[in-house]
Design a protein around this motif. Sequence first.
Motif, PDB file in Angstrom:
ATOM      1  N   PHE A 106      -5.786  -3.918   0.658  1.00 53.91           N
ATOM      2  CA  PHE A 106      -6.622  -3.115   1.567  1.00 53.91           C
ATOM      3  C   PHE A 106      -7.284  -4.004   2.614  1.00 53.91           C
ATOM      4  O   PHE A 106      -7.306  -3.675   3.812  1.00 53.91           O
ATOM      5  CB  PHE A 106      -7.681  -2.365   0.755  1.00 53.91           C
ATOM      6  CG  PHE A 106      -8.207  -1.132   1.432  1.00 53.91           C
ATOM      7  CD1 PHE A 106      -7.582   0.084   1.262  1.00 53.91           C
ATOM      8  CD2 PHE A 106      -9.332  -1.190   2.239  1.00 53.91           C
ATOM      9  CE1 PHE A 106      -8.059   1.231   1.877  1.00 53.91           C
ATOM     10  CE2 PHE A 106      -9.825  -0.061   2.872  1.00 53.91           C
ATOM     11  CZ  PHE A 106      -9.186   1.170   2.681  1.00 53.91           C
ATOM     12  N   VAL A 157      -4.812  -3.911  -5.224  1.00 49.98           N
ATOM     13  CA  VAL A 157      -5.026  -2.979  -4.121  1.00 49.98           C
ATOM     14  C   VAL A 157      -6.170  -3.445  -3.226  1.00 49.98           C
ATOM     15  O   VAL A 157      -6.132  -3.271  -1.997  1.00 49.98           O
ATOM     16  CB  VAL A 157      -5.313  -1.561  -4.662  1.00 49.98           C
ATOM     17  CG1 VAL A 157      -5.623  -0.596  -3.521  1.00 49.98           C
ATOM     18  CG2 VAL A 157      -4.124  -1.049  -5.461  1.00 49.98           C
ATOM     19  N   GLN A 198      -0.636   6.926   1.780  1.00 50.56           N
ATOM     20  CA  GLN A 198      -1.995   7.463   1.847  1.00 50.56           C
ATOM     21  C   GLN A 198      -3.026   6.346   1.973  1.00 50.56           C
ATOM     22  O   GLN A 198      -4.001   6.454   2.729  1.00 50.56           O
ATOM     23  CB  GLN A 198      -2.283   8.317   0.597  1.00 50.56           C
ATOM     24  CG  GLN A 198      -1.480   9.602   0.507  1.00 50.56           C
ATOM     25  CD  GLN A 198      -0.056   9.397   0.054  1.00 50.56           C
ATOM     26  OE1 GLN A 198       0.327   8.293  -0.394  1.00 50.56           O
ATOM     27  NE2 GLN A 198       0.756  10.432   0.152  1.00 50.56           N
ATOM     28  N   GLN A 199      -2.828   5.273   1.211  1.00 48.70           N
ATOM     29  CA  GLN A 199      -3.735   4.129   1.308  1.00 48.70           C
ATOM     30  C   GLN A 199      -3.634   3.483   2.685  1.00 48.70           C
ATOM     31  O   GLN A 199      -4.650   3.047   3.255  1.00 48.70           O
ATOM     32  CB  GLN A 199      -3.395   3.105   0.224  1.00 48.70           C
ATOM     33  CG  GLN A 199      -3.717   3.573  -1.185  1.00 48.70           C
ATOM     34  CD  GLN A 199      -3.134   2.648  -2.248  1.00 48.70           C
ATOM     35  OE1 GLN A 199      -2.173   1.903  -2.002  1.00 48.70           O
ATOM     36  NE2 GLN A 199      -3.699   2.713  -3.451  1.00 48.70           N
ATOM     37  N   LEU A 218       0.838  -1.196   0.000  1.00 50.69           N
ATOM     38  CA  LEU A 218       0.000   0.000   0.000  1.00 50.69           C
ATOM     39  C   LEU A 218       0.873   1.246   0.000  1.00 50.69           C
ATOM     40  O   LEU A 218       1.991   1.255   0.507  1.00 50.69           O
ATOM     41  CB  LEU A 218      -0.892   0.016   1.241  1.00 50.69           C
ATOM     42  CG  LEU A 218      -1.957  -1.080   1.350  1.00 50.69           C
ATOM     43  CD1 LEU A 218      -2.581  -1.073   2.741  1.00 50.69           C
ATOM     44  CD2 LEU A 218      -3.039  -0.881   0.289  1.00 50.69           C
ATOM     45  N   SER A 219       0.354   2.311  -0.566  1.00 51.29           N
ATOM     46  CA  SER A 219       1.026   3.604  -0.462  1.00 51.29           C
ATOM     47  C   SER A 219       0.748   4.174   0.929  1.00 51.29           C
ATOM     48  O   SER A 219      -0.184   3.734   1.616  1.00 51.29           O
ATOM     49  CB  SER A 219       0.494   4.561  -1.530  1.00 51.29           C
ATOM     50  OG  SER A 219      -0.858   4.916  -1.231  1.00 51.29           O
TER      51      SER A 219
END
Length: 558
Positions: free
Chosen positions: A241, A237, A75-76, A72-73
Amino acid sequence: MAWSWPEIKQKLQCPKDEDAQYENTTWCNRDLIPTPPDRRTYGVWSYFGYWTVSGSCISAWSTGSTLLAFGLSPQQAIAVVVVGGILAGLLAVACGWMGENHHIGFTVSSRFSWGMRGSYFPVVLRVFVSCMWFGMQAFWGGQATRVMIGAIIPGFAHMPNYFASGSHLQTKDFIGLLIWMCAFIPGLLIRPEKLQVPFIICFTFFCGSCFGLLIWAVSQAHGPGIMFQKPGSAPNVGWAFMFGITAILGSWGSGTLGQSDWTRYAKRRFAPTLSQLIASPLTIAATATIGIIVTSASRDIMGGEIQWNPIYLLADIQDFYGSSPGVRAAVFFASIGMVFSQFSISVVLNSVSCGMDMAGLWPRYINIRRGGYIMACVGIAVQPWQLLSTAEKFLSVLSGFGVFMAPATGIMLADYHIVRKHELKIGDLYTGDSSSIYWFADGVNWRAFVAFVAGMWPLIPGLVATVNSYSEDEWTGWIRLYNLTFLIGLAMSFIVFWMLSCVFPPPGLGQESSFSGDETLYGVSKLDDTKEPTVQGEERNRQPVVLSEIFILFVQSF
């Protein structure tokens, strides 16, 4: 004249309240009975204090390392923390409902789901995990203490090691651990209903540390750092998540499972709810976000490897600036927050819950306070520095204990909310014979064990593959299931337990009574033959005090 053995056993029993209308039995003592009104001291703000120390801690700070590892980034990862924190809060509401309504903790409430004897199984599981994690938390607390002392005495930070290299423990770390334990042990004397002020103090110091590090990092790096700007690398993603959400739930899973250990102290209905729904996601998200930003920016400032642990980061900062007086002062005050954080989290997630669980194993002689001391001894005896240094597989297994906690959570939620519909016969939770509706078959509810296995077995292959680093190509499905441990384990056990209870309804559904009803006086049946005979008071001649009497008087003080 020395005391006789029956007298000694009587004296060693757990203290009772004055004019108590209960007895210490196989199933009951002061810390296991429903919390009486005079001990219900937690209001809305008290629970905000609880969640601030539970959500604002080093574990929350380091959560970003796990989420970024999923690809994940940043921000994510922050979005995952927010969603996961909200779900953890909702789960805490559901798990804490019985404590809020019936004022009983997890140790006692597990009896209506697992049976009077069967309840020992989930209790022992929690005791084991609590002791192991306490040892590691104590070691980190000792290292925070070492950093704090090193800020005052720079030579201590680089003190020569006088221990053997195979011990995996440096002399300065050992000194820090001793000092931290000397501060922690007296803290166990504070009863759970009196911990509100310590919560506020610990949270205040830790917040100061977090924001101090944030201001330093952003100002020196002129922003959040390069790592904070990097895009995510997850091929899917959606899966990443979901993995992140279940990682958040797993991190706070044990705390939510034992939420009734704390909600039982509520002054009124719904006192814990607001903090569970607001303070939980807010503190977890804020701490994790600060951790990601500081870690990213500090790497740009000092170079080198990414340092997710703020304790080690403080030591690196002192070395980077050459132990200048200003930096040492800053590191000193920041490390105080880390010391207090380790103290508070060890009390919240380890000592109180573990003490209550141990009290359930031997109520006559163990209460919360004595159980906390036993936990402290066991936690240090396992030599956590060895585990952290060498036993990578053991740590992976310990981290994977959500495989067992998740099914236990699902069973409790299904039984209390769906099967029993919040109706409990409280007195029977303290009656250890077939007259109790929670005796089931020889004290064991087979439905709970079947549901537990059903929720656990799909996760075991993924745990084995993860611990042994098997190829993901061959074990992709199992590893994905394992990465969704808390969601899958909870849902499977919930559904299986509910279906079994529909097909084979447990006895006593719909029956409800208070603690002192049904010929049971404060948890002690009038027909209870498990009580040991009370030693009759008789006039004893004054004799010189012997060592055994001093020891007994000491134990009675706890």
